[in-house]
Design a protein around this motif. Sequence first.
Motif, mmCIF file in Angstrom:
data_model
loop_
_atom_site.group_PDB
_atom_site.id
_atom_site.type_symbol
_atom_site.label_atom_id
_atom_site.label_comp_id
_atom_site.label_asym_id
_atom_site.label_seq_id
_atom_site.Cartn_x
_atom_site.Cartn_y
_atom_site.Cartn_z
ATOM 1 N N GLN A 2 -39.385 -20.735 -29.113
ATOM 2 C CA GLN A 2 -40.108 -20.204 -27.966
ATOM 3 C C GLN A 2 -39.658 -18.767 -27.712
ATOM 4 O O GLN A 2 -38.474 -18.453 -27.772
ATOM 5 N N HIS A 3 -40.613 -17.904 -27.416
ATOM 6 C CA HIS A 3 -40.300 -16.501 -27.152
ATOM 7 C C HIS A 3 -40.703 -16.162 -25.732
ATOM 8 O O HIS A 3 -41.697 -16.670 -25.213
ATOM 9 N N SER A 4 -39.927 -15.290 -25.115
ATOM 10 C CA SER A 4 -40.222 -14.883 -23.745
ATOM 11 C C SER A 4 -41.313 -13.819 -23.745
ATOM 12 O O SER A 4 -41.612 -13.202 -24.770
ATOM 13 N N ASN A 5 -41.888 -13.601 -22.575
ATOM 14 C CA ASN A 5 -42.940 -12.586 -22.448
ATOM 15 C C ASN A 5 -42.469 -11.194 -22.862
ATOM 16 O O ASN A 5 -43.202 -10.489 -23.547
ATOM 17 N N PRO A 6 -41.251 -10.755 -22.473
ATOM 18 C CA PRO A 6 -40.819 -9.423 -22.933
ATOM 19 C C PRO A 6 -40.755 -9.315 -24.461
ATOM 20 O O PRO A 6 -41.110 -8.287 -25.029
ATOM 21 N N GLU A 7 -40.323 -10.391 -25.126
ATOM 22 C CA GLU A 7 -40.283 -10.362 -26.588
ATOM 23 C C GLU A 7 -41.687 -10.253 -27.172
ATOM 24 O O GLU A 7 -41.915 -9.523 -28.134
ATOM 25 N N LEU A 8 -42.624 -11.002 -26.588
ATOM 26 C CA LEU A 8 -43.996 -10.948 -27.077
ATOM 27 C C LEU A 8 -44.613 -9.582 -26.826
ATOM 28 O O LEU A 8 -45.349 -9.058 -27.661
ATOM 29 N N TRP A 9 -44.319 -8.988 -25.666
ATOM 30 C CA TRP A 9 -44.834 -7.642 -25.389
ATOM 31 C C TRP A 9 -44.223 -6.614 -26.341
ATOM 32 O O TRP A 9 -44.911 -5.700 -26.797
ATOM 33 N N SER A 10 -42.947 -6.786 -26.660
ATOM 34 C CA SER A 10 -42.306 -5.886 -27.632
ATOM 35 C C SER A 10 -42.960 -6.017 -28.997
ATOM 36 O O SER A 10 -43.206 -5.022 -29.680
#
Length: 174
Positions: A2-10
């Motif tokens: 699972q990835h957090s939103n900041p990681e996905l935005w990055s």
Amino acid sequence: MQHSNPELWSLAGLTAVSGISALLWPAIAWAATGDIQAYTRTESVWRGGDLVPFKPWFDSGILLFGPALGVVAPFVFVAAFALVLMSRPVRALGPELRLWCACYLGYLLLFLHPQTSTFRMLLPLFPLALSAALISRSRAYRGTVVVMFLLLQIVWIVWLWAWAPLPGGGDYPP
């Protein structure tokens, strides 16, 4: 994983910067020459015709598999690649490597004319080969995978050494 939103935005930002960077060389060629098609004309000189995205894959499919199956072959190739990207071992590589492989294959499908250099052009997809080691936790299996890839490198090198120019001339090494 699972990835957090900041990681996905990055990851989305990295993808956008990469896409913009891919357009940089054509823009530089255009600015330097005043010809908006300078980059694509230069690249297409190697194939002896204009750049038509995806078309060379269908042409090669027809050449290799005939007029009926040849038109379907690129779709089968893309479907098989999508299945590989969705497989458990490849998912274990993480979204970054999967995205890299998907984008790179997309680039190749758009612009590459399949030929003897195709194997060389596929080498940046090596993360997919890494996933072969993730299929099993068995040391014997993983050792076999390493040995197999080493043996395939020997086959590749022997193939290059045995290569000879085409009878009518031409420089088409594998």
